[in-house]
Design an enzyme around this catalytic site. Structure first.
Site, PDB file in Angstrom:
ATOM      1  N   SER A 136       6.622 -84.556  79.028  1.00  0.00           N
ATOM      2  CA  SER A 136       7.976 -84.153  78.649  1.00  0.00           C
ATOM      3  C   SER A 136       8.528 -85.225  77.721  1.00  0.00           C
ATOM      4  O   SER A 136       7.908 -85.594  76.724  1.00  0.00           O
ATOM      5  CB  SER A 136       8.839 -83.982  79.907  1.00  0.00           C
ATOM      6  N   TYR A 150      15.240 -79.502  70.939  1.00  0.00           N
ATOM      7  CA  TYR A 150      14.092 -80.234  71.501  1.00  0.00           C
ATOM      8  C   TYR A 150      14.297 -80.448  73.002  1.00  0.00           C
ATOM      9  O   TYR A 150      13.383 -80.214  73.809  1.00  0.00           O
ATOM     10  CB  TYR A 150      13.936 -81.567  70.782  1.00  0.00           C
ATOM     11  N   LYS A 154      12.127 -79.223  76.516  1.00  0.00           N
ATOM     12  CA  LYS A 154      11.645 -80.142  77.551  1.00  0.00           C
ATOM     13  C   LYS A 154      12.319 -79.877  78.898  1.00  0.00           C
ATOM     14  O   LYS A 154      11.685 -80.029  79.944  1.00  0.00           O
ATOM     15  CB  LYS A 154      11.866 -81.591  77.108  1.00  0.00           C
TER      16      LYS A 154
END
Length: 281
Positions: A136, A150, A154
């Site tokens: 991650s 982004y 994650k």
């Protein structure tokens, strides 16, 4: 604990943290299926190894994933560790990121990892053992300005992995989420592992330029050593009680520590409202 001569399937093995992990595993005698888009690059990186199997994977191709996993089973007979390392950063202000860019980010960082893991799990269930490690980011813990999409990819990865770990532990399969901070890889080299927003709105003009300069300015200056990432990951995986989440970044520890404290304080401050929601007796 990892068994001797474990078979690893690693995505993103040709650069960054994936390359560092592949290099260390080969040096220690592990068998590694290195999954990349261009397998021909691996000979130049790692030389010739009997324990190295180059496999071609585009995480957006279900057929390539199925063929790659089959080739690993044909070669080694098993997959003991799946290391989901491949991914990239899509950075920029949300309103300036196109829907196409957002979908591509989620496809690679989340759905591609899900597809590959789904293909590997039946072999691990059959053996009643296995280790799934997904890389991650500290952005999977807390978002920062310019990381909304982004971070979403994650956050999704972390939620899925946490739930998956609860489901597959009954089969002797462990899950670990690795949260690296800034390591000296090509992550901030634009066009390599980092893409920037493609739209431009006047209201973001000045901050866009500053943000872009901030990110590209980190390239080559990150304090994290990829070799130490690989070394410490293996150490933790071999411990008696490996964690579900492993934060691995010296520079990120103070920021994440502060984030958790502030988040818990916020929870405490509003707990009286959270609990005042039931029917009156």
């Amino acid at each position: 604990m990892l068994i001797d001569n474990s078979v690893w399937l690693i995505t993103g093995a040709s650069k960054g943290l994936g390359e560092a992990l592949t290099r260390m595993l080969l040096a220690q005698g592990f068998r590694v299926a290195a999954a990349v888009r261009r397998p021909e690059e691996l000979a130049e990186l790692f030389g010739q190894h009997d324990n190295l199997l180059p496999v071609k994977i585009d995480l957006n191709s279900a057929d390539e994933i199925k063929n790659a996993v089959s080739s690993v089973i044909d070669k080694f007979g098993r997959i003991d560790v799946l290391a989901n390392v491949a991914g990239y950063g899509l950075l920029g202000y949300f309103e300036e990121i196109s829907e196409q860019q957002i979908r591509a980010q989620m496809e690679t960082n989340f759905f591609g990892t899900v597809r590959l893991t789904r293909e590997v799990l039946p072999y691990m269930r059959k053996e009643r053992s296995g280790y799934i490690v997904s890389v991650s980011s500290t952005s999977g813990v807390k978002a920062v300005e310019g990381s909304s999409v982004y971070a979403a990819s994650k956050f999704a990865l972390e939620g899925w992995m946490e739930g998956l770990g609860l489901e597959v532990s009954r089969f002797g399969i462990k899950c670990m989420i690795v949260e690296p901070g800034a390591f000296r890889t090509n992550f901030f080299k634009e066009g390599s592992s980092f893409a920037f927003s493609e739209l431009e709105l006047d209201d973001y003009k000045d901050v866009r330029k500053t943000l872009h300069g901030h990110f590209v300015g980190w390239d080559g200056k990150q304090d994290g050593n990829p070799a130490k990432f690989a070394e410490n990951l293996l150490k933790v995986m071999n411990s008696d009680s490996p964690p579900l989440r492993l934060l691995i970044s010296k520079s990120a520890v103070p920021a994440i520590d502060d984030y958790y404290k502030k988040r818990y304080a916020e929870f405490e401050a509003w707990k009286h409202v959270s609990t005042d929601t039931a029917f009156d007796e």
